[in-house]
Design a protein around this motif. Structure first.
Motif, PDB file in Angstrom:
ATOM      1  N   ALA A  87      46.338   2.156 -27.337  1.00  0.00           N
ATOM      2  CA  ALA A  87      44.884   1.979 -27.265  1.00  0.00           C
ATOM      3  C   ALA A  87      44.490   0.504 -27.326  1.00  0.00           C
ATOM      4  N   GLY A  89      43.197  -1.448 -24.768  1.00  0.00           N
ATOM      5  CA  GLY A  89      41.867  -1.611 -24.202  1.00  0.00           C
ATOM      6  C   GLY A  89      41.755  -2.649 -23.108  1.00  0.00           C
ATOM      7  N   HIS A 108      50.128   7.525 -25.698  1.00  0.00           N
ATOM      8  CA  HIS A 108      48.919   8.079 -25.055  1.00  0.00           C
ATOM      9  C   HIS A 108      48.566   9.424 -25.669  1.00  0.00           C
ATOM     10  N   THR A 165      42.400  12.629 -33.945  1.00  0.00           N
ATOM     11  CA  THR A 165      42.843  11.243 -33.761  1.00  0.00           C
ATOM     12  C   THR A 165      43.842  10.844 -34.841  1.00  0.00           C
TER      13      THR A 165
END
Length: 318
Positions: A87, A89, A108, A165
């Motif tokens: 993550a 970005g 992922h 998460t």
């Protein structure tokens, strides 16, 4: 191994911790630049990965882009065996993907090729998927198109995006350490051509609860956007709904509770409060009952607590 770690949010922190605990040498951590935060947004706040890396004594780099030759040369000069990405970005140019000896491996949060893209956890919940998981993927120039070395699965059930998460972050950390312990044992497997879906970024407008949808879908919206919290609006004030129960139109619908008799009036419009417990009419004649709500600047509370100081009588249109 000499590892460059690349990540930004809380989701990435367990993987960074696991790499260090496994004895790998993290030679640098890349993260997105600090963002305005703190009181009234006047202070620059480092990302969770930057804060954790600095606490571990790892050098942190926060380039705005990796597209220029200078940034790419600095990355290659680290002489990494592998880059571990979670993550991050930012798009990784081919020169960055090729620099480490074993390329770049990504954590992922979906079962690829389903939900390639930025928000796989939220999209899986919204779609009503029965399960999701984590894949350790060899990165390519395409959007999450690379082959997968190892994956883990978990049922979604009634989990919120926040709960999922945390679970997937821990799972991804374990899987990454397992892969790096014996890379030849995990040959990359190409993703199948069938079943590709894309998880677009979350638009703030999606956080507004859509009572034109059936209650099951609205309840998924509640879970997919917790955090930060989906909401309805009344008299200009947003009320966040952090958990809710869908009610079927008839008690014979398996898996859903029966609608209270007072809520069966067919004249009620979608988005109407149907009783004194904040049950809300949704599409297809079903209903939704929030179980945890929050006003701006207040703590989380039950609807009963909310209604004692903030009346929302039956017939109110949200």
């Amino acid at each position: 191994m000499r590892i460059i770690f690349m990540g930004t949010p809380d989701f990435a922190v367990p993987t960074l911790d696991a790499l260090v605990a496994a004895g790998h040498r993290v030679v640098a951590a890349y993260s997105q630049p600090p963002r305005p935060g703190g009181r009234r947004g006047r202070e620059l706040t480092p990302s969770p990965v930057q804060a954790r890396a600095e606490a571990l004594g790892i050098a942190v780099r926060t380039p705005v882009s990796l597209r220029n030759a200078e940034a790419q040369a600095a990355f290659a000069a680290l002489g990494a065996d592998v880059a571990v990405v979670a993550a991050y970005g930012l798009i990784l140019p081919q020169a960055v993907l090729d620099a480490p000896t074993h390329g770049c491996l990504n954590v992922h949060g979906s079962l690829l090729p389903r939900w390639r893209g930025a928000a796989p956890i939220q999209r899986a919940i919204l779609a009503g998927d029965a399960e999701t998981g984590v894949g350790i993927m060899q990165m390519e120039a395409g959007l999450d198109t690379g082959p997968v070395l190892l994956e883990g699965r978990t049922p979604i059930a009634n989990k919120t995006a926040g709960e999922l998460t945390v679970e997937l972050a821990q799972m991804g950390a374990r899987l990454m350490v397992e892969v790096l312990a014996d890379l030849p044992a995990f040959p990359p497997q190409p993703q199948p051509d069938d079943g590709v879906t894309y998880a677009g970024k979350i638009d703030k407008a999606e956080l507004r609860l859509d009572f034109s949808q059936p209650s099951e879908q609205v309840e998924r919206q509640v879970r997919a956007f917790n955090p930060p919290g989906a909401f309805f609006e009344l008299n200009g004030e947003r009320i966040r709904v952090l958990s809710a129960e869908p009610y079927s139109r008839e008690s014979g619908n398996p898996g859903l509770q029966a609608t209270p008799p007072e809520a069966l009036d067919p004249r009620l419009r979608r988005g109407t409060v149907v009783d004194d417990r904040l049950t809300i009419r949704c599409g297809d004649g079903s209903n939704l009952r929030p179980t945890l709500v929050q006003r701006a600047g207040r703590g989380v509370m039950t609807p009963d607590d909310l209604l004692r100081g903030f009346p929302i009588p039956p017939g109110t249109r949200l």
